[in-house]
Design a protein around this motif. Structure first.
Motif, short mmCIF file in Angstrom:
data_model
loop_
_atom_site.label_atom_id
_atom_site.label_comp_id
_atom_site.label_asym_id
_atom_site.label_seq_id
_atom_site.Cartn_x
_atom_site.Cartn_y
_atom_site.Cartn_z
N GLU A 292 0.96 -1.15 -0.11
CA GLU A 292 -0.13 0.11 0.05
C GLU A 292 0.80 1.20 0.03
OE1 GLU A 292 -3.40 0.07 -0.06
OE2 GLU A 292 -3.90 -2.06 0.65
N ASP A 293 0.38 2.09 -0.87
CA ASP A 293 1.48 3.56 -0.86
C ASP A 293 2.84 3.13 -1.07
OD1 ASP A 293 -0.97 4.77 -0.84
OD2 ASP A 293 -0.94 5.01 1.33
N GLY A 294 3.31 2.18 -1.60
CA GLY A 294 4.72 1.98 -1.96
C GLY A 294 5.49 1.07 -0.64
N ILE A 295 4.69 0.91 0.39
CA ILE A 295 5.38 0.16 1.37
C ILE A 295 4.45 -1.27 1.58
CG2 ILE A 295 5.54 0.21 4.06
CD1 ILE A 295 5.42 3.09 3.86
N ALA A 296 5.31 -2.40 1.86
CA ALA A 296 4.77 -3.64 1.94
C ALA A 296 4.60 -4.03 3.41
CB ALA A 296 5.76 -4.62 1.53
N TYR A 297 3.42 -4.47 3.72
CA TYR A 297 2.67 -4.89 5.14
C TYR A 297 2.69 -6.34 5.21
CZ TYR A 297 2.42 0.12 5.81
OH TYR A 297 2.57 1.47 5.93
N GLY A 298 3.54 -6.99 6.03
CA GLY A 298 3.40 -8.31 6.15
C GLY A 298 2.91 -8.76 7.48
N GLY A 299 2.33 -10.14 7.74
CA GLY A 299 1.75 -10.47 9.00
C GLY A 299 2.15 -12.01 9.00
N LEU A 300 3.06 -11.97 10.25
CA LEU A 300 3.66 -13.50 10.52
C LEU A 300 2.88 -13.83 11.54
CD1 LEU A 300 5.75 -15.72 9.93
CD2 LEU A 300 7.19 -14.70 11.49
N THR A 301 2.08 -14.87 11.25
CA THR A 301 1.08 -15.50 12.14
C THR A 301 1.91 -16.40 13.21
OG1 THR A 301 -0.74 -15.80 10.46
CG2 THR A 301 -1.02 -17.37 12.43
N SER A 302 1.33 -16.33 14.24
CA SER A 302 1.82 -17.09 15.58
C SER A 302 2.07 -18.56 15.36
CB SER A 302 0.81 -16.88 16.58
OG SER A 302 1.32 -17.95 17.87
N GLY A 303 3.13 -19.02 15.34
CA GLY A 303 3.57 -20.41 15.07
C GLY A 303 2.68 -21.49 15.96
N LEU A 304 2.28 -20.65 17.21
CA LEU A 304 1.73 -21.64 18.36
C LEU A 304 0.50 -22.12 17.94
CD1 LEU A 304 2.76 -19.74 21.60
CD2 LEU A 304 3.75 -21.95 20.52
N ILE A 305 -0.25 -21.53 16.87
CA ILE A 305 -1.39 -22.08 16.49
C ILE A 305 -1.23 -22.97 15.13
CG2 ILE A 305 -2.81 -20.26 17.76
CD1 ILE A 305 -3.08 -18.94 15.00
N ASN A 306 -0.06 -23.41 14.73
CA ASN A 306 0.23 -24.18 13.82
C ASN A 306 0.37 -25.80 14.25
OD1 ASN A 306 -0.18 -22.37 11.59
ND2 ASN A 306 2.21 -21.84 11.81
N LYS A 307 0.11 -26.60 13.61
CA LYS A 307 0.21 -28.20 14.10
C LYS A 307 1.89 -28.37 14.76
CE LYS A 307 -1.78 -32.41 13.67
NZ LYS A 307 -2.67 -33.13 12.53
N GLU A 308 2.66 -27.75 13.89
CA GLU A 308 4.18 -27.96 14.16
C GLU A 308 4.58 -26.96 15.17
OE1 GLU A 308 2.74 -27.21 11.38
OE2 GLU A 308 3.87 -25.85 10.35
N ARG A 309 3.88 -26.01 15.60
CA ARG A 309 4.35 -25.07 16.64
C ARG A 309 5.28 -24.30 15.96
NH1 ARG A 309 1.76 -26.45 21.61
NH2 ARG A 309 3.53 -25.81 22.91
N LYS A 310 5.50 -24.13 14.97
CA LYS A 310 6.52 -23.20 14.48
C LYS A 310 5.78 -22.20 13.57
CE LYS A 310 10.25 -26.50 14.84
NZ LYS A 310 11.14 -27.36 13.97
N PRO A 311 6.39 -20.84 13.20
CA PRO A 311 5.62 -20.22 12.08
C PRO A 311 6.11 -20.81 10.70
CG PRO A 311 7.78 -19.32 12.98
CD PRO A 311 7.60 -20.38 13.91
#
Ligand SMILES: [Fe+2]
Length: 260
Positions: free
Chosen positions: A138-157
């Motif tokens: 957005e407006d020349g800036i990238a915004y990313g979101g790294l979801t918590s790995g604790l809610i993944n089965k392998e408990r890693k992001p």
């Protein structure tokens, strides 16, 4: 009205095109008694260009804890009327499952990431951009979101998508709920600003240092402030609960990026 600390940091980064002010709003853990008015006032008074919410705004989005959600949605909705809101997922959006790695019996309660679509729709409808292991520009800036790995089965992001994100030529801002991921997954990556929460400032602060944080243990390193000139950690907005906060007022953070 709940007491709220306001922290302001300035970061110099010539890759940004001019000045930009971010608000970092994290770890509300919306409950029945949550008071969002001081947060809204701080946002209005400080006029950020963008509001970053890196998770744990809610306790459970799976439909099982409806009583505490109102304040979370109200916060997102009213924040989005002030400036664009970017939202990523912490471990408590899924009920905090898996937060306590050292307690093995908790694993039997583990629930893999699951959200009611109706709850996610409400976040969209409040006007936030929802970032779940992905990014937008957005407006020349990238915004990313790294979801918590604790809610993944392998408990890693899930970090694979970060390769594409880091190759982008524009400035990159990453919402990452867990500050402890910085050392393991992010330190060597080409990201301009990383915002995190989760540690609640270490819950008790002694001589300006946190005492304990999940995922980091006793006297954790990453609980507050600016690290390496690009990792900014909020002490979070949840007031004292069953475990009191000591010398650790709930906090909203404003980050001014200066390109000089
Ligand atoms: Fe968390």
């Amino acid at each position: 009205m709940q007491k709220l600390a306001i922290s302001r940091y300035t970061i110099n980064n010539q890759r940004f095109d001019g000045k930009i002010k971010y608000a970092l709003v994290s770890d509300l853990h919306s409950g029945k008694k949550t008071d969002i008015e001081p947060i809204i006032k701080a946002l209005k008074d400080n006029s950020p260009d963008c509001i970053l919410m890196p998770g744990d705004i809610f306790e459970r989005l799976d439909g099982s804890r409806p009583e505490g959600k109102t304040a979370g949605y109200e916060l997102i909705k009213r924040a989005a009327e002030i400036a664009p809101v970017y939202y990523s997922i912490g471990n408590h959006e899924n009920g905090g499952t898996g937060s306590w790695n050292m307690i093995k019996w908790r694993k039997s309660f583990f629930i893999e990431k699951y959200f009611e679509q109706s709850e996610l729709d409400k976040i969209f409808n409040c006007g936030a951009t929802f970032l779940d292991d992905g990014f937008v520009i957005e407006d020349g800036i990238a915004y990313g979101g790294l979801t918590s790995g604790l809610i993944n089965k392998e408990r890693k992001p899930h970090v694979d998508w970060l390769d594409e994100f880091c190759k982008l030529e524009c400035p990159k801002v990453l919402l990452c709920h867990h500050p402890e991921y910085y050392k393991k997954y992010l330190k060597g990556k080409n990201i301009d600003l990383i915002v995190a929460g989760h540690a609640h400032g270490g819950q008790w602060r002694i001589f300006g240092r946190g005492v304990f944080a999940p995922g980091q243990g006793i006297f954790p390193k990453y609980t507050s402030g600016v690290h390496d000139g690009r990792l900014v950690i909020s002490r979070g907005l949840k007031p004292s609960g069953k475990i009191p906060r000591i010398f650790n007022t709930p906090e909203i953070v404003f980050i001014e990026i200066n390109n000089s």
